[in-house]
Design a protein around this motif. Structure first.
Motif, PDB file in Angstrom:
ATOM      1  N   GLU A 132       0.807  -1.219   0.000  1.00 18.87           N
ATOM      2  CA  GLU A 132       0.000   0.000   0.000  1.00 18.87           C
ATOM      3  C   GLU A 132       0.840   1.268   0.000  1.00 18.87           C
ATOM      4  N   GLU A 133       1.974   1.212   0.696  1.00 16.37           N
ATOM      5  CA  GLU A 133       2.756   2.434   0.892  1.00 16.37           C
ATOM      6  C   GLU A 133       4.213   2.075   1.113  1.00 16.37           C
ATOM      7  N   LEU A 134       5.076   2.926   0.636  1.00 16.32           N
ATOM      8  CA  LEU A 134       6.505   2.837   0.922  1.00 16.32           C
ATOM      9  C   LEU A 134       6.921   4.198   1.433  1.00 16.32           C
ATOM     10  N   SER A 135       7.336   4.256   2.691  1.00 20.19           N
ATOM     11  CA  SER A 135       7.667   5.521   3.345  1.00 20.19           C
ATOM     12  C   SER A 135       9.039   5.431   3.982  1.00 20.19           C
ATOM     13  N   MET A 136       9.420   6.489   4.645  1.00 20.84           N
ATOM     14  CA  MET A 136      10.683   6.540   5.371  1.00 20.84           C
ATOM     15  C   MET A 136      10.392   6.706   6.857  1.00 20.84           C
ATOM     16  N   VAL A 137      11.240   6.092   7.676  1.00 24.19           N
ATOM     17  CA  VAL A 137      11.162   6.223   9.124  1.00 24.19           C
ATOM     18  C   VAL A 137      12.486   6.777   9.624  1.00 24.19           C
ATOM     19  N   LYS A 138      12.411   7.755  10.527  1.00 25.33           N
ATOM     20  CA  LYS A 138      13.606   8.320  11.132  1.00 25.33           C
ATOM     21  C   LYS A 138      13.922   7.566  12.409  1.00 25.33           C
ATOM     22  N   ALA A 139      15.154   7.139  12.540  1.00 24.65           N
ATOM     23  CA  ALA A 139      15.641   6.543  13.778  1.00 24.65           C
ATOM     24  C   ALA A 139      16.902   7.310  14.135  1.00 24.65           C
ATOM     25  N   GLY A 140      16.725   8.426  14.826  1.00 19.91           N
ATOM     26  CA  GLY A 140      17.852   9.326  15.072  1.00 19.91           C
ATOM     27  C   GLY A 140      18.232   9.973  13.758  1.00 19.91           C
ATOM     28  N   GLU A 141      19.473   9.819  13.359  1.00 19.91           N
ATOM     29  CA  GLU A 141      19.948  10.373  12.092  1.00 19.91           C
ATOM     30  C   GLU A 141      19.788   9.382  10.938  1.00 19.91           C
ATOM     31  N   VAL A 142      19.427   8.163  11.252  1.00 18.82           N
ATOM     32  CA  VAL A 142      19.317   7.107  10.246  1.00 18.82           C
ATOM     33  C   VAL A 142      17.888   7.070   9.705  1.00 18.82           C
ATOM     34  N   LYS A 143      17.774   6.952   8.378  1.00 23.17           N
ATOM     35  CA  LYS A 143      16.468   6.806   7.745  1.00 23.17           C
ATOM     36  C   LYS A 143      16.371   5.408   7.165  1.00 23.17           C
ATOM     37  N   GLN A 144      15.183   4.810   7.324  1.00 23.57           N
ATOM     38  CA  GLN A 144      14.978   3.437   6.871  1.00 23.57           C
ATOM     39  C   GLN A 144      13.684   3.350   6.086  1.00 23.57           C
ATOM     40  N   ASN A 145      13.653   2.411   5.125  1.00 27.51           N
ATOM     41  CA  ASN A 145      12.432   2.162   4.371  1.00 27.51           C
ATOM     42  C   ASN A 145      11.405   1.473   5.258  1.00 27.51           C
ATOM     43  N   LEU A 146      10.151   1.857   5.092  1.00 29.74           N
ATOM     44  CA  LEU A 146       9.031   1.209   5.768  1.00 29.74           C
ATOM     45  C   LEU A 146       8.034   0.760   4.712  1.00 29.74           C
ATOM     46  N   PHE A 147       7.824  -0.551   4.630  1.00 36.19           N
ATOM     47  CA  PHE A 147       6.849  -1.116   3.721  1.00 36.19           C
ATOM     48  C   PHE A 147       5.547  -1.338   4.488  1.00 36.19           C
TER      49      PHE A 147
END
Length: 121
Positions: free
Chosen positions: A61-76
């Motif tokens: 449905e969606e592909l977004s970004m998640v912030k974990a401090g300074e690190v960004k990760q893909n969220l499916f």
């Protein structure tokens, strides 16, 4: 690489998201050392091999970004397109996971950056 994924479940006019039961709540994640694998393939293999969820029962449905401090990760973000009872049971068979009502995930949703383009390896 760290890959995050969740499944949205719509029941009784409520939306619920698959999360880790730990506090603070987090989306389920997988750490993959093999950089030749695609993030989407890794998360789908996790659902199949670790949870027993057939990827054919899911819809991206969606592909977004998640912030974990300074690190960004893909969220499916996946929804269930068939076999709802089987998918829900497979996810809940893992004692570390639960479907949480969207109203309880306010802090978790603050980590999502909807205006950022996801990255691909």
């Amino acid at each position: 690489m760290k890959i995050l994924g969740t499944i949205v479940l719509g029941e009784d006019k409520k939306s619920m998201f698959l999360v880790k039961k730990d506090q603070p709540m987090e989306f389920p994640s997988i750490i993959e050392e093999d950089e030749s694998k695609t993030p989407l393939g890794v998360i789908l293999n996790y659902y199949l091999n670790e949870l027993g969820v057939n990827p054919d029962y899911l819809r991206l449905e969606e592909l977004s970004m998640v912030k974990a401090g300074e690190v960004k990760q893909n969220l499916f973000v996946f929804s269930i397109n068939s076999h709802i009872k089987e998918v829900k049971a497979a996810c809940l068979h893992n004692e570390r996971l639960e479907f949480a009502d969207v109203s309880t995930l306010k802090e978790l949703f603050k980590t999502i950056e909807m205006d950022t383009t996801p990255f691909f390896n």
